[in-house]
Design a protein around this motif. Structure first.
Motif, short mmCIF file in Angstrom:
data_model
loop_
_atom_site.label_atom_id
_atom_site.label_comp_id
_atom_site.label_asym_id
_atom_site.label_seq_id
_atom_site.Cartn_x
_atom_site.Cartn_y
_atom_site.Cartn_z
N GLU A 92 -2.41 2.27 4.53
CA GLU A 92 -1.82 2.65 3.30
C GLU A 92 -2.95 3.49 2.52
O GLU A 92 -4.09 3.06 2.48
N GLY A 93 -2.40 4.80 1.93
CA GLY A 93 -3.23 5.30 1.18
C GLY A 93 -3.83 4.90 -0.10
O GLY A 93 -3.22 4.05 -0.65
N GLN A 94 -5.17 5.02 -0.14
CA GLN A 94 -6.02 4.32 -1.43
C GLN A 94 -5.55 5.12 -2.85
O GLN A 94 -5.67 6.30 -2.72
N ASP A 95 -5.09 4.04 -3.76
CA ASP A 95 -4.84 4.86 -5.19
C ASP A 95 -6.39 5.31 -5.84
O ASP A 95 -6.97 4.31 -6.32
N ASP A 96 -6.69 6.34 -5.75
CA ASP A 96 -8.08 6.59 -6.40
C ASP A 96 -8.38 6.43 -7.91
O ASP A 96 -9.41 6.09 -8.49
N SER A 97 -7.05 6.21 -8.54
CA SER A 97 -7.42 6.19 -10.18
C SER A 97 -7.79 4.55 -10.36
O SER A 97 -8.22 4.13 -11.29
N VAL A 98 -7.69 3.82 -9.33
CA VAL A 98 -7.96 2.29 -9.33
C VAL A 98 -9.45 1.98 -8.68
O VAL A 98 -9.63 2.48 -7.85
N GLU A 99 -10.09 1.61 -9.71
CA GLU A 99 -11.46 1.38 -9.10
C GLU A 99 -11.82 0.05 -8.53
O GLU A 99 -11.08 -0.85 -8.64
N GLY A 100 -12.92 -0.02 -7.66
CA GLY A 100 -13.22 -1.66 -6.89
C GLY A 100 -12.66 -1.48 -5.71
O GLY A 100 -12.38 -0.59 -4.99
N PRO A 101 -13.02 -2.53 -4.74
CA PRO A 101 -12.79 -2.43 -3.41
C PRO A 101 -11.08 -2.38 -3.00
O PRO A 101 -10.37 -2.59 -3.99
N ARG A 102 -10.95 -1.77 -1.77
CA ARG A 102 -9.69 -1.71 -1.41
C ARG A 102 -9.19 -3.34 -1.35
O ARG A 102 -9.63 -4.30 -0.86
N GLU A 103 -7.74 -3.29 -1.55
CA GLU A 103 -7.18 -4.52 -1.43
C GLU A 103 -6.87 -5.12 0.15
O GLU A 103 -7.29 -6.26 0.58
N PHE A 104 -6.74 -4.04 0.79
CA PHE A 104 -6.62 -4.04 2.61
C PHE A 104 -7.63 -3.20 2.97
O PHE A 104 -7.46 -2.33 3.63
N PRO A 105 -8.69 -3.60 3.04
CA PRO A 105 -9.94 -2.99 3.84
C PRO A 105 -9.64 -2.79 5.31
O PRO A 105 -8.83 -3.41 6.05
N ARG A 106 -10.06 -1.55 5.80
CA ARG A 106 -9.66 -1.04 7.14
C ARG A 106 -10.33 -1.49 8.35
O ARG A 106 -11.53 -1.52 8.15
N GLU A 107 -9.73 -2.63 9.12
CA GLU A 107 -10.37 -3.49 10.02
C GLU A 107 -10.00 -3.03 11.47
O GLU A 107 -10.78 -3.25 12.23
N LYS A 108 -8.85 -2.33 11.45
CA LYS A 108 -8.30 -1.92 12.85
C LYS A 108 -8.76 -0.67 12.93
O LYS A 108 -8.61 0.28 12.23
N MET A 109 -9.15 -0.32 14.46
CA MET A 109 -9.58 1.06 14.65
C MET A 109 -8.16 1.77 15.21
O MET A 109 -7.45 1.57 16.13
N CYS A 110 -8.14 2.86 14.44
CA CYS A 110 -6.64 3.72 14.72
C CYS A 110 -7.15 5.34 15.20
O CYS A 110 -8.05 5.80 14.41
N LEU A 111 -6.65 5.97 16.25
CA LEU A 111 -7.22 7.17 16.52
C LEU A 111 -6.60 7.76 15.50
O LEU A 111 -7.22 8.96 15.01
N ARG A 112 -5.24 7.89 14.77
CA ARG A 112 -4.72 8.70 13.60
C ARG A 112 -4.02 7.99 12.87
O ARG A 112 -3.45 6.91 13.40
N THR A 113 -4.26 7.98 11.71
CA THR A 113 -3.41 6.96 10.68
C THR A 113 -2.09 7.19 10.59
O THR A 113 -1.06 6.25 10.37
N VAL A 114 -1.75 8.40 10.62
CA VAL A 114 -0.40 8.80 10.35
C VAL A 114 0.14 10.18 11.41
O VAL A 114 -0.92 10.65 11.84
N ARG A 115 1.41 10.04 11.76
CA ARG A 115 1.75 11.27 12.36
C ARG A 115 3.26 11.70 12.23
O ARG A 115 4.09 10.84 11.82
N GLY A 116 3.47 13.12 12.05
CA GLY A 116 4.69 13.65 12.07
C GLY A 116 5.10 13.69 10.67
O GLY A 116 4.75 13.05 9.88
N PRO A 117 6.28 14.15 10.62
CA PRO A 117 7.13 14.31 9.06
C PRO A 117 7.24 13.07 8.60
O PRO A 117 7.38 12.90 7.44
N ASN A 118 7.63 12.00 9.42
CA ASN A 118 7.79 10.59 8.90
C ASN A 118 6.70 9.91 8.38
O ASN A 118 6.70 8.74 8.08
#
Length: 447
Positions: free
Chosen positions: A404-430
């Motif tokens: 999920e995209g990080q909200d830049d207006s919120v300071e501090g660490p991400r609630e869900f840090p990226r631990e899974k290795m993904c080739l692409r995070t999203v694909r296609g119009p959906n």
């Protein structure tokens, strides 16, 4: 004969017991006799772990087969008429008479046949077959005994109950209504609305039970008619295999449910390659639910509209969570599991409510869990399928939240840090996320 008993026992050749059973078998009604002979024959020829015995009151069975004495007929008839006249005068209503007639109609033969099927793990399925004399149908009751007591899971309460254990052993055979068309007219006379009301007391009149007893009731779809021993013999082997498979799949589910209630999702060593070593999403709750409650859930409508949720199915609710995100999973489990895979419907509570109808990625998660049975089945016969589906559900929620995209207006660490290795995070119009896990490289990609 008495002196040879130890030898009979040592050689597993109980001549005396067999002799006694054969003597009693003469007093069985024809359908139970056919079942007794055919089950014995199948046990001796093909299945040493099958045993057959006869239970009940032999003297009462003998009395049933004796013709009444002629000399007392006239007197007894007149006595009966007088008694009937008195009863009619005494009772203003026929409620008591109807109840008596119902009891008489639903009476079963004093003798019953018990078939014990022993499985490899030491568990035993006890099948008690009864014959309802006035309805000309057979019914069955069941009981399962296991070598060790399982830590009983609350959600597994219905798995081994006599009421649901053998449901839909053959497609569509729920054993709630009598298969004999003549019974409908008999029921109308005594005010019985449905045989289903008496199933708990009398047992289930499954169609395969009638077949094992050589009883045949023609229906619109029946083409060939074979009766008696040949009908029983033609169904015996397949039915015994189905019965064994059903017990083993239910016992496997019972063990799995016990783990789920302790928030542990068991994944067998053969299936470790289906999920990454580290899954942060955890199972928070696992409970049973009802058909009615399932219908009322807003995110299961697509399943019920497609006719994929039936009253004969088993229903469960699971809750998996990570941080502030909580995913609800409603599960439809067919009685024929693992032949028919459990069906998951999900709803995510995180920054509002999301379902597979409003969020394409949740729909993709449902697809990952529901559609790839060939991947998730594990070693045959596939008893691990359900827990593999649960593990994949947790894995997919991890990917969903971490990409999920990080909200830049919120300071501090991400609630869900990226631990899974993904080739692409999203694909296609959906904007679909990569839910497919690639072993042994350990990365996620799109399908």
């Amino acid at each position: 004969m008495q002196a040879s008993l130890p030898v009979q026992e040592y050689l597993s050749m109980p001549f005396e017991q067999t002799q006694k059973q054969t003597e009693i078998a003469r007093h069985l009604p024809p359908p139970l006799y056919v079942l007794f002979v055919q089950a014995n024959a199948y046990g001796q020829a093909c299945d040493k772990n099958l045993s057959v015995s006869i239970n009940g009151d032999v003297d009462e069975a003998k009395a049933l087969s004796k013709p009444p004495e002629d000399s007392q007929d006239d007197e007894s008839d007149s006595d009966a008429e007088e008694e009937q006249e008195k009863t009619k005068r005494r009772r203003a209503t026929t409620g008591g008479q109807l109840e008596e007639k119902r009891r008489e109609m639903l009476k079963h033969h004093p003798l019953s046949v018990c078939v014990d099927l022993k499985c490899k793990d030491g568990s035993v399925l006890h099948l008690y077959f009864f014959y309802l004399m006035n309805l000309n149908i057979m019914t069955v009751k069941t009981k399962v005994t296991t070598p060790t007591d399982f830590s009983t899971a609350i959600s597994a309460g219905d798995l081994l109950s006599s009421y649901t254990l053998l449901n839909c052993l053959y497609v569509g055979d729920q054993g709630k209504e009598t298969p004999n068309p003549a019974n409908r007219y008999q029921f109308d006379k005594v005010g019985i609305v449905s045989f289903a009301d008496y199933v708990g007391q009398l047992g289930h009149p499954y169609m395969w039970v009638q077949n094992l007893g050589g009883l045949h009731f023609p229906s619109d779809g029946s083409e060939s008619v074979c009766v008696g021993s040949s009908l029983s013999a033609s169904h015996m082997e397949a039915t015994m295999k189905f019965l064994r498979a059903r017990v083993q799949s239910r016992l496997a589910l019972q063990k799995q449910f016990a783990s789920l209630e302790h928030s542990i999702i068991p994944v067998s060593s053969e299936c470790q390659n289906l999920v990454p070593a580290k899954i942060i999403t955890r199972l928070a709750r696992w409970t049973t639910t009802t058909y009615q409650d399932y219908l009322e859930l807003p995110y299961t409508k697509h399943v019920t509209d497609a006719g994929l949720a039936k009253e004969s199915d088993l229903y469960f609710m699971g809750v998996v969570e990570r941080g502030t995100a909580r995913l609800y999973a409603a599960v439809v489990m067919s009685p024929r599991y693992p032949e028919i895979a459990p069906l998951f419907s999900v709803s995510l509570s995180w920054k509002g409510e999301r379902t597979g109808r409003t969020d394409d990625n949740l729909r993709a998660i449902e697809g990952e869990v529901n559609m790839f049975k060939h991947e998730l089945q594990g070693p045959r016969p596939g008893h691990q399928l359900f827990t593999n589906q649960m593990a994949r559900l947790c894995m997919c929620l991890d990917v969903y939240l971490e990409t999920e995209g990080q909200d830049d207006s919120v300071e501090g660490p991400r609630e869900f840090p990226r631990e899974k290795m993904c080739l692409r995070t999203v694909r296609g119009p959906n904007r679909l996320k990569p839910f497919k896990y690639n072993h042994p490289q350990g990365f996620f990609s799109h399908r």
